[in-house]
Write an enzyme that holds these catalytic residues in place. Structure first.
Site: not given
Ligand code: F6R
Length: 603
Positions: A2, A27, A76, A102-103, A476, A480, A483, A499, A598
């Site tokens: 949010c 967000r 969100w 937000n929360g 990673e 990527k 997601e 394994h 985010k």
């Molecule tokens: C993946 C991504 C998420 C963040 C995770 C942690 O691309 O962006 O997996 O890495 O939510 O977020 P931060 O780094 O803001 O704590």
């Protein structure tokens, strides 16, 4: 999760709210809304729409809302489906108070019951609506003391913005857990979940701390603690430029942010070296154990950091998902250091795990990108990545900057402990300073990688393999791809493949093998042979000039040669470009993938 925005001043408020919401959309983006103190009708006008900010914008097109005070929200969903009625802002029974939040209000069910017993009717399924009714119920002729009362009744984590017909020249902000910044203008002030939302208008910010309430008018900002005592706040000057919050000709923020990496890596090197805190390295000198805690991409950076810190600084390191670390019986003594890595500095799992460790006596360090974020303020020491705002939901430039900062941390600690020599330190710095140009070189292969994306984009699964420092890069790469393209992908240490996951391999499965010419090269080649024997479709990431590996692979992406320990910063780049183009070619919403936010401020 949010985004909230607020404005009070002389401008027409609707464009300011919409601009801010667009900047905050990353967000949360399942619905959005605004509330404005409408000059003509003398009412609070509320407009909401399910979907993106552009849907709200279209909806508002022919509405003639006139006002200079208002709140906006992009949602969100946590409590209640993403419907119009559940979208914020929420209003009180009489319509005299409007609230954005937000929360999560953990005791909302109890509060709702109490308010319903008093005759308040609820329109939505949200936890937020209780705040609007509480304001109305507790209003005593003074909105500040009402806000203090409301804050005392709320349990959970929240950032709240309130406007009211009772005191129309004020916006109230309440903060506990979720972030709120107040942007300071001349004859106008702003409220937002984070800085990029109002960067267009100001560089001066007050960051609210937990347990604070702000009364914002067009000419003043007064901050109080929950006892109603005034708190003096510092003004933070932010030097991020507005261009970093624009797409600058790229199709998506993610693509732009991938291309910014030569600069963000160089800026992180310069920023790190100009802000070394000797206190941190004194602490690290005799630490018994370092825990790294983080989530998602930041966790993968932590996994690479472990290799470097153990190798160069000879400190034993454990890396945990923050959400797991928080609830396990870790061993902490006064020599324990806990390092939380977080782009946003607001991730609830990481923040609360770090706070718990601090309570138990650990020294805490934050590695964050967002200046003034909660994690930065709550830790004993702070390290920064110098990336400016990252808008794409998928982390890219902040990941390679986190790697850079972790490497620098390990070198500084190693030098002071005497576990690396000054000559090695110098040499490592020289090699690291060549990395931005090498990243630039990899970015030149974008069109080639895009062709690969086209070739492989219809696969339903991917496997990513790497060894040692490149194993977290395989994780990673898989994250990527998952997601943003919604294609199932797994990352594995290449040696572990036999394994179990080897059973997945058939002639349809693309297997991305990270195989630079480092000391694990031969072992990696053996693992590639194992994939080949089972007819997997092998895509290798290899060092320039390696023709042997080309003959084993269906496709090869080349990266420049570097020292073994520096490869992860380079091998990360083709992972990002490949997943970006697969998602983009599939027509996915790259910058705002479904179900994601985010900044994840709930546990
Ligand atoms: C993946 C991504 C998420 C963040 C995770 C942690 O691309 O962006 O997996 O890495 O939510 O977020 P931060 O780094 O803001 O704590």
């Amino acid at each position: 999760m949010c985004g909230i925005i607020g404005y009070i001043g002389d401008r027409s408020v609707v464009p300011v709210l919409l601009y801010g919401l667009q900047r905050l959309e990353y967000r949360g983006y399942d619905s959005a809304g605004i509330s404005v103190l409408d000059k003509d009708s003398g009412r609070i006008v509320v407009e909401k729409k399910v979907g993106k900010i552009k849907d709200l914008q279209e909806h508002l097109w022919d509405k003639k809302i006139k006002g200079c005070v208002g709140l906006g929200h992009s949602r969100w969903a946590t409590h209640g489906e993403p419907t119009e009625v559940n979208a914020h802002p929420h209003t009180s029974h009489s319509g005299e108070f409007a609230v954005v939040h937000n929360g999560i209000i953990e005791n909302f069910a109890k509060l709702k019951e109490e308010l319903q017993a008093k005759g308040y009717q609820f329109k939505s399924d949200t936890d937020t609506e209780v705040i609007a009714h509480l304001f109305e119920d507790l209003y005593n002729g003074d909105i500040l003391s009402t806000a203090l009362e409301v804050a005392k009744r709320l349990e959970g984590a929240y950032a709240v913005g309130v406007i009211s017909l009772k005191e129309p020249d004020k916006i109230i902000a309440i903060k506990k857990g979720s972030p709120i910044v107040i942007g300071l203008g001349k004859g106008e002030n702003f409220l937002a979940s984070d800085i990029p939302a109002v960067l267009e208008y100001t560089r001066d910010f007050i960051i609210l701390d937990d347990g604070e309430v702000a009364v914002i008018t067009k000419d003043s900002v007064d901050v109080y603690n929950l006892n109603g005592e005034k708190v003096e706040k510092k003004v933070l000057k932010v030097d991020w430029d507005t261009a970093s919050a624009e797409k600058g000709g790229y199709k998506h923020f993610m693509q732009k942010e991938i291309h910014e990496q030569p600069k963000t890596i160089a800026d992180t090197i310069a920023g790190f070296l100009s802000s070394i805190d000797e206190g941190l390295f004194e602490t690290l000198k005799d630490t018994s154990r370092l825990y790294i805690i983080a989530c998602g991409t930041s966790y993968h950076a932590g996994l690479v950091g472990k290799f470097w810190i153990e190798k160069f600084a000879r400190i034993p390191v454990e890396v945990d998902y923050a959400s797991e670390y928080r609830y396990r019986d870790r061993v902490i003594d006064d020599k324990t250091v806990v390092l939380g890595i977080s782009q946003s500095g607001e991730t609830a799992d990481t923040r609360f795990a770090l706070l718990d460790a601090k309570k138990e006596g650990a020294k805490t360090v934050a590695l964050v990108n967002v200046v003034g974020s909660s994690l930065a303020r709550e830790s004993d020491y702070v390290l920064y990545t110098y990336c400016g705002p990252e808008i794409g939901v998928a982390a890219t430039k902040t990941f390679t900057a986190q790697l850079t900062a972790l490497l620098l941390l390990s070198l500084e600690a190693g030098l002071r402990k005497g576990s690396i020599s000054p000559q090695f330190y110098q040499e490592a710095h020289k090699r690291l300073s060549d990395i931005p140009a090498k990243v630039e070189k990899i970015l030149e292969s974008e069109d080639f990688i895009k062709d690969l994306a086209y070739k492989y984009m219809n696969a339903s699964d991917f496997l990513f393999l790497g060894r040692n420092l490149n194993y977290p890069i395989a994780l990673e790469g898989a994250l990527k791809l998952k997601e943003i393209s919604y294609i199932h992908a797994e990352g594995y240490p290449a040696g572990e493949m036999k394994h179990g996951p080897i059973a997945l391999i058939d002639e349809k499965l693309p297997v991305v093998c990270i195989a630079p010419r480092d000391r694990f090269y031969e072992k990696m080649v053996s693992n590639i042979q194992e994939v080949k024997a089972r007819k997997g479709r092998i895509i290798t990431v290899a060092t320039d000039g390696d023709s042997d590996i080309k003959s084993l692979s269906e496709d090869t992406v080349y990266i420049p040669e570097t020292e073994d320990y520096l490869y992860p910063i380079l091998t990360a780049i083709p992972m990002q470009i490949l997943s970006y183009h697969i998602a983009s070619l599939l027509g996915k919403d790259v910058d705002q993938p479904r179900n994601l936010a985010k900044t994840v401020t709930v546990e």
